[in-house]
Design a protein around this motif. Structure first.
Motif, short mmCIF file in Angstrom:
data_model
loop_
_atom_site.label_atom_id
_atom_site.label_comp_id
_atom_site.label_asym_id
_atom_site.label_seq_id
_atom_site.Cartn_x
_atom_site.Cartn_y
_atom_site.Cartn_z
N VAL A 1 -20.20 -17.06 25.73
CA VAL A 1 -18.78 -17.32 25.59
C VAL A 1 -18.42 -18.30 25.04
O VAL A 1 -17.35 -18.44 24.20
CB VAL A 1 -18.28 -16.98 27.13
N LEU A 2 -18.92 -19.49 25.36
CA LEU A 2 -18.46 -20.72 24.55
C LEU A 2 -18.86 -20.58 22.99
O LEU A 2 -18.18 -21.09 22.22
CB LEU A 2 -19.22 -22.00 25.08
N VAL B 1 -19.06 -17.75 21.27
CA VAL B 1 -17.85 -16.77 20.85
C VAL B 1 -16.47 -17.53 20.57
O VAL B 1 -16.08 -17.43 19.50
CB VAL B 1 -17.65 -15.60 21.62
N LEU B 2 -16.19 -18.23 21.40
CA LEU B 2 -14.78 -19.06 21.29
C LEU B 2 -15.02 -19.90 20.21
O LEU B 2 -13.98 -20.11 19.60
CB LEU B 2 -14.58 -19.88 22.95
N GLY B 3 -16.26 -20.73 20.04
CA GLY B 3 -16.43 -21.49 19.01
C GLY B 3 -16.35 -20.89 17.69
O GLY B 3 -15.52 -21.58 16.63
N LEU C 1 -14.87 -17.98 16.90
CA LEU C 1 -13.37 -17.53 16.67
C LEU C 1 -12.35 -18.43 16.53
O LEU C 1 -11.23 -18.18 16.01
CB LEU C 1 -13.23 -16.38 17.86
N GLY C 2 -12.57 -19.59 17.35
CA GLY C 2 -11.36 -20.44 17.59
C GLY C 2 -11.34 -21.56 16.58
O GLY C 2 -11.73 -21.87 15.47
#
Length: 64
Positions: free
Chosen positions: A56-57, A59-61, A63-64
């Motif tokens: 999750v981290l 993917v957030l990194g 995409l973010g």
């Protein structure tokens, strides 16, 4: 100064009251290790939870 030795090395002989020779190689025999205990469900759950958090981290990194 002494000149370096160029001939063959002298023969090795055991000492009469010396300790027993070590085996050839880099390992000295010792007691065997006990077998590992099988993994429990809780350990699998911890591993899966950490894998999901890292994913999750990641993917957030990305995409973010």
């Amino acid at each position: 100064m002494n000149a370096p030795h160029d001939g063959p090395l002298p023969v090795a002989r055991p000492m009469p009251d010396g300790r027993s020779p070590q085996p050839d190689g880099d390992r000295v025999p010792g007691p065997t290790r006990p077998a590992r205990a099988p993994l429990r469900r809780r350990q699998y759950a911890y591993g899966a939870t950490i894998a999901v958090v890292v994913l999750v981290l990641l993917v957030l990194g990305v995409l973010g």
